[in-house]
Design an enzyme around this catalytic site. Structure first.
Site, PDB file in Angstrom:
ATOM      1  N   TYR A 135       0.776  -1.120   0.040  1.00  0.00           N
ATOM      2  CA  TYR A 135      -0.022   0.059   0.112  1.00  0.00           C
ATOM      3  C   TYR A 135       0.703   1.023  -0.244  1.00  0.00           C
ATOM      4  O   TYR A 135       0.385   2.456  -0.372  1.00  0.00           O
ATOM      5  CB  TYR A 135      -0.974   0.036   1.216  1.00  0.00           C
ATOM      6  CG  TYR A 135      -2.058  -1.136   1.179  1.00  0.00           C
ATOM      7  CD1 TYR A 135      -2.193  -1.664   0.085  1.00  0.00           C
ATOM      8  CD2 TYR A 135      -2.808  -1.133   2.319  1.00  0.00           C
ATOM      9  CE1 TYR A 135      -3.020  -2.593   0.057  1.00  0.00           C
ATOM     10  CE2 TYR A 135      -3.923  -1.954   2.249  1.00  0.00           C
ATOM     11  CZ  TYR A 135      -4.098  -3.007   1.297  1.00  0.00           C
ATOM     12  OH  TYR A 135      -5.047  -3.997   1.229  1.00  0.00           O
ATOM     13  N   LYS A 190       3.163 -15.365   2.337  1.00  0.00           N
ATOM     14  CA  LYS A 190       3.089 -16.043   1.045  1.00  0.00           C
ATOM     15  C   LYS A 190       4.681 -16.561   0.760  1.00  0.00           C
ATOM     16  O   LYS A 190       5.230 -15.839  -0.319  1.00  0.00           O
ATOM     17  CB  LYS A 190       2.527 -15.129   0.037  1.00  0.00           C
ATOM     18  CG  LYS A 190       2.315 -15.723  -1.246  1.00  0.00           C
ATOM     19  CD  LYS A 190       1.270 -16.879  -1.457  1.00  0.00           C
ATOM     20  CE  LYS A 190       0.817 -17.563  -2.614  1.00  0.00           C
ATOM     21  NZ  LYS A 190       0.107 -18.819  -2.626  1.00  0.00           N
ATOM     22  N   ASP A 222      -3.061 -18.155   1.337  1.00  0.00           N
ATOM     23  CA  ASP A 222      -4.510 -18.991   0.737  1.00  0.00           C
ATOM     24  C   ASP A 222      -4.804 -19.964   1.599  1.00  0.00           C
ATOM     25  O   ASP A 222      -6.130 -20.098   1.607  1.00  0.00           O
ATOM     26  CB  ASP A 222      -3.853 -19.445  -0.709  1.00  0.00           C
ATOM     27  CG  ASP A 222      -2.419 -20.079  -0.751  1.00  0.00           C
ATOM     28  OD1 ASP A 222      -1.425 -19.668   0.143  1.00  0.00           O
ATOM     29  OD2 ASP A 222      -2.112 -20.716  -1.634  1.00  0.00           O
ATOM     30  N   ASP A 246      -5.634  -6.889   5.743  1.00  0.00           N
ATOM     31  CA  ASP A 246      -6.834  -6.076   5.322  1.00  0.00           C
ATOM     32  C   ASP A 246      -7.820  -7.085   4.765  1.00  0.00           C
ATOM     33  O   ASP A 246      -9.052  -7.008   5.141  1.00  0.00           O
ATOM     34  CB  ASP A 246      -6.318  -5.316   3.953  1.00  0.00           C
ATOM     35  CG  ASP A 246      -7.363  -4.223   3.503  1.00  0.00           C
ATOM     36  OD1 ASP A 246      -8.380  -4.271   4.345  1.00  0.00           O
ATOM     37  OD2 ASP A 246      -7.350  -3.391   2.808  1.00  0.00           O
ATOM     38  N   ASP A 250     -11.525  -8.663   7.280  1.00  0.00           N
ATOM     39  CA  ASP A 250     -12.877  -8.675   6.827  1.00  0.00           C
ATOM     40  C   ASP A 250     -13.460  -9.874   6.847  1.00  0.00           C
ATOM     41  O   ASP A 250     -14.645  -9.948   7.227  1.00  0.00           O
ATOM     42  CB  ASP A 250     -12.918  -7.889   5.421  1.00  0.00           C
ATOM     43  CG  ASP A 250     -13.027  -6.265   5.929  1.00  0.00           C
ATOM     44  OD1 ASP A 250     -12.761  -5.847   6.776  1.00  0.00           O
ATOM     45  OD2 ASP A 250     -13.302  -5.712   4.741  1.00  0.00           O
TER      46      ASP A 250
END
Ligand code: NAD
Length: 363
Positions: A135, A190, A222, A246, A250
């Protein structure tokens, strides 16, 4: 203990009012000062994070934040939009660690889209690094590709980037939080594909040496996304970078079924923090007195635990919320047949009454 209270816009004012009543009912020595933020601050001072509000936030030991935003500000230039206030506070106060519990009260298991037995009693804490990663990494931008599959085509690029100290400090937050819980951390990355993630894994593993009483495992993102819906109760503390956090936070929020129940904290290196509900300003229901104040009340409990060193008072609030739910009181967002629908203020009244040890009855 100085608390800056920034209610913001929409339902922010309604829900923060109830959280402040709950804090006052604890009868501890708080100094509480309020200031406008977001659209309300833009109306009053021409800026979503005006100087007096920022000064108050910097001087306080902790900040209780409602929510900001309203569709009527969508046409303002980006720097003046209400949402910039929260980004500005994070940056100015160095709030790098975002803590989001996903807690499924046994009284509310029907609100989840997962089977009740998968989520009943769910209690996980997602710790997301908030100021680094793809980001914010430079360089980023658009250009004409000189190589790759389509040389000469327009392309866009971002940079995933983490430094060792950035990973170290978020790992410390995770291990210390785990010590207040069941001492189990899952670090999500990852590392099979990304250099950034390989460094993340190496550094988190190195920091663990200082916490021999904490158990650590690593999981690819994943797989973590899958396990969160397959066996969410297998997690306790999850620590991860900005991008993965992020998305996973959620996903975890939805396991509990109701955004109106979920608190959050954003901490700096000294555990000073900004505490806010995970939801937004809900302009669609603002002013109707029906918003659920419990996420904000639970954010105040987190504030007591993480920034003000008052774990006993935090526990009192959490037990009061539990008692209110057990008494069958529900705001509209968590209502189900055979429970009693109440408004924002009545829910605040009920939590205050439970804190004071009064028996709760359905009206
Ligand atoms: P939202 O979270 O405000 O609302 C989503 C839905 O959930 C709405 O139907 C709303 O009525 C409901 N809801 C949210 N909180 C509730 C509560 N406490 N009780 C009952 N129902 C509740 O998200 P949105 O509609 O996408 O965004 C509205 C505004 O909030 C936008 O301007 C957005 O930018 C802003 N926002 C602010 C923050 C923040 O202040 N940190 C976070 C997210 C969104």
């Amino acid at each position: 203990m100085k608390i800056a209270v920034l209610p913001g816009d929409g339902i922010g004012t309604e829900i923060v009012e109830q959280a402040v009543r709950v804090l006052r009912a604890l009868e501890l020595a708080f100094e509480i000062e309020q200031a406008p933020v977001g659209g309300a601050a833009y109306e009053a001072h021409g800026h979503p994070l005006p100087e007096p509000t920022l000064t108050l936030a910097k001087a306080a030991d902790a900040i209780l934040f409602g929510a900001v935003g309203d569709w009527k500000y969508d046409k303002l230039e980006r720097a003046l939009r209400p949402e910039q206030a929260i980004l500005g506070l994070r940056k100015q106060l160095g709030l790098f660690a975002n803590l989001r519990p996903a807690l499924c009260y046994r009284q509310l298991t029907d609100a989840s889209s997962l089977k009740a037995d998968l989520v009943a009693g769910l209690d996980i804490l997602i710790i997301r690094e908030l100021t680094g990663d793809i980001y914010f990494g430079q360089p980023r931008g658009r250009r004409v590709a000189t190589d790759g599959h389509f040389p000469g085509a327009q392309e866009a690029f971002d940079t995933m980037r983490y430094s060792r100290p950035e990973i170290e400090r978020i790992a410390h937050v995770a291990f210390q939080a785990a010590r207040k819980r069941s001492r189990k951390v899952t670090s999500v990355d990852k590392a099979n594909v990304l250099e950034t993630s390989q460094l993340w894994r190496d550094v988190v593993t190195a920091v663990l040496a200082l916490y021999p009483d904490v158990e650590l495992d690593h999981m690819y993102v994943d797989n973590a996304a899958m396990q969160l819906v397959r066996a969410p109760k297998s997690f306790d503390v999850i620590v991860t970078g900005n991008l993965f956090g992020d998305i996973l936070s959620d996903e975890a929020a939805m396991l509990t079924g109701s955004i109106g129940m979920l608190p959050s904290a954003s901490l700096d290196v000294r555990n000073k923090g900004l505490y806010e509900p995970s939801h937004g300003s809900a302009p669609d229901i603002a002013g109707q007195g029906i918003a659920n104040p419990l996420a904000t009340i639970l954010s105040a409990a987190m504030m007591l635990r993480y920034s003000l060193n008052q774990p006993e008072a935090a526990g009192r609030i959490e037990r009061a919320v539990d008692a209110v739910l057990s008494a069958g009181l529900r705001t509209a967002d968590i209502w189900s047949p055979n429970t009693t629908k109440v408004g924002t203020r009545e829910m605040g009244d009920a939590v205050v009454a439970a804190l004071r040890g009064k028996a709760l009855t359905r009206s």
